[in-house]
Enzyme design. Sequence first.
Site, PDB file in Angstrom:
ATOM      1  N   HIS A   1      40.332  23.857  -8.201  1.00  0.00           N
ATOM      2  CA  HIS A   1      39.334  23.470  -9.036  1.00  0.00           C
ATOM      3  C   HIS A   1      39.408  24.109 -10.126  1.00  0.00           C
ATOM      4  CE1 HIS A   1      37.787  21.769  -5.428  1.00  0.00           C
ATOM      5  NE2 HIS A   1      36.820  21.169  -6.067  1.00  0.00           N
TER       6      HIS A   1
ATOM      7  N   ASP B   1      -0.010  -8.902   1.963  1.00  0.00           N
ATOM      8  CA  ASP B   1       0.828  -9.134   3.201  1.00  0.00           C
ATOM      9  C   ASP B   1       1.747 -10.472   2.853  1.00  0.00           C
ATOM     10  OD1 ASP B   1       0.643  -7.062   4.956  1.00  0.00           O
ATOM     11  OD2 ASP B   1      -0.762  -7.988   6.380  1.00  0.00           O
TER      12      ASP B   1
ATOM     13  N   HIS C   1      -2.524  -7.049  15.042  1.00  0.00           N
ATOM     14  CA  HIS C   1      -1.116  -7.007  15.197  1.00  0.00           C
ATOM     15  C   HIS C   1      -0.715  -6.529  16.206  1.00  0.00           C
ATOM     16  CE1 HIS C   1       0.705  -8.070  11.383  1.00  0.00           C
ATOM     17  NE2 HIS C   1      -0.317  -7.411  10.631  1.00  0.00           N
TER      18      HIS C   1
ATOM     19  N   GLN D   1      -5.146  -5.486  10.967  1.00  0.00           N
ATOM     20  CA  GLN D   1      -4.110  -4.665  11.408  1.00  0.00           C
ATOM     21  C   GLN D   1      -4.272  -4.292  12.837  1.00  0.00           C
ATOM     22  OE1 GLN D   1      -1.333  -3.963   9.398  1.00  0.00           O
ATOM     23  NE2 GLN D   1      -2.826  -5.314   7.916  1.00  0.00           N
TER      24      GLN D   1
ATOM     25  N   GLU E   1       0.206   3.321   6.018  1.00  0.00           N
ATOM     26  CA  GLU E   1       1.128   2.369   5.390  1.00  0.00           C
ATOM     27  C   GLU E   1       0.141   1.474   4.244  1.00  0.00           C
ATOM     28  OE1 GLU E   1       3.061  -1.741   7.627  1.00  0.00           O
ATOM     29  OE2 GLU E   1       1.408  -0.540   8.483  1.00  0.00           O
ATOM     30  N   HIS E   2      -0.911   1.250   4.825  1.00  0.00           N
ATOM     31  CA  HIS E   2      -1.703   0.609   3.843  1.00  0.00           C
ATOM     32  C   HIS E   2      -3.064   1.103   3.877  1.00  0.00           C
ATOM     33  CE1 HIS E   2       0.223  -2.713   6.712  1.00  0.00           C
ATOM     34  NE2 HIS E   2       0.448  -3.113   5.267  1.00  0.00           N
TER      35      HIS E   2
END
Length: 457
Positions: free
Chosen positions: A446, A387, A288, A285, A353-354
């Site tokens: 109503h 991934d 990235h 990661q 996230e992961h």
Amino acid sequence: MTLAAAPARLSTAASSFEADFVALLRGSATTDDAIEQRVRAILADVQQRGDTAVLEYTALFDGLRAPSLAALELTQADFAAAFDAIPAAQREALQAAAARVRSYHAAQKRACGESWSYRDADGTLLGQKVTPLDCVGIYVPGGKAAYPSSLLMNAIPAHVAGVQEIILVVPAPMRGSLATGGAGGQAAPGPGERNALVLAAAHVAGVTRAYTIGGAQAVAALAYGTQTLPRVDKITGPGNAYVACAKRHVFGTVGIDMIAGPSEILVLADGSTPPDWVAMDLFSQAEHDELAQSILLCPDAAYLDAVQHAIDRLLPTMPRAAIIAKSLNDRGALILTRDMPEACTISNRIAPEHLELSCQDPQRWEPLLRHAGAIFLGAYTSESLGDYCAGANHVLPTGGTARFSSPLGVYDFQKRSSLVEVSAAGAQTLGAIAAELAQGEGLQAHAQAAQMRLQPR
């Protein structure tokens, strides 16, 4: 110059841990006013001038000039030709990954994407009708970048959901354009840098239409529609800061998947996994983006030392070592916990996230983990498999939003309508209840609408 990566070392037993932990999780992304202003201007311009504005911005930013938007359309023949042209090993990998992603999302649709209904004792029907969106737009970065996995993860669940039109936008910048780091505006005529692997993935995933446009102008075209492009119902897919900003601004006009932040991985380890494996997972990661975050939680101090030694040894072998080092130095951490239950508690606070549960008995600890985009169970379950080809979607919530958000899935390409059919008998009971509550709210129409259906006793 020798690069070094020294993630922060924290201990939950330290008196400073809470302050250090909060500082570690503090987001590093800031709002760029210049981007905001530029994106607003582009959105408004495309909304007003349609194709003409999209073509002008495509020429300005990508160096790609075309007489019409139709000239930038990619055809099914283009997809098929790209698929046939890539190496056999890549074709087989794309097909295998697509098959697994399709199988996963088909199971997801069966579990939570079907219509349902029931009738109660008086014959009243209640239920939910699930229908696919009509048209979605998928943004995939293009040019030198190659993200066929992102295309698969976005297009296949849309296809499984039953979406009839899946429109891909993928920039194809010319060499020397602003998008490729050049001066812009000096590119020779041509189709731009089309990535064959991305086009091959479009062939495998069932994309119906595609255009070589990108940036905020592509998001605007999808959101508002132009003379050539129809307005879509939802826009999904990753992009740069301009794309993310544009998606945020058009939300409400169309749906979007999410505003994703930098990539994250949290490894929760018991010390039984080879340290090199964990170090490389942290790298996966960190490579990235310099803003990506990689964290290791473990109750074994000696194991944290071993992972740090593995980082030191493996970092020089990485092609993206400079990015990895900056990410780990600025935002990474190796955290010593008192025990595994405490590690699980901290993981829930992070809501990553992961999340890799890299231990001998992952099923023991998984029930304690409530917040994560995706949970990878066991030492052999590298996040990188998720991934590309495990099958579950890799579009995941970031920045702690896994506390309330979910991965991209079939349900993102569907909508739900409530079904209500009240029987004559049911109207007698429900009408009296509704009238009583409506009168209490002062809404007489109503109340009378419900009372009119009451039968004389």
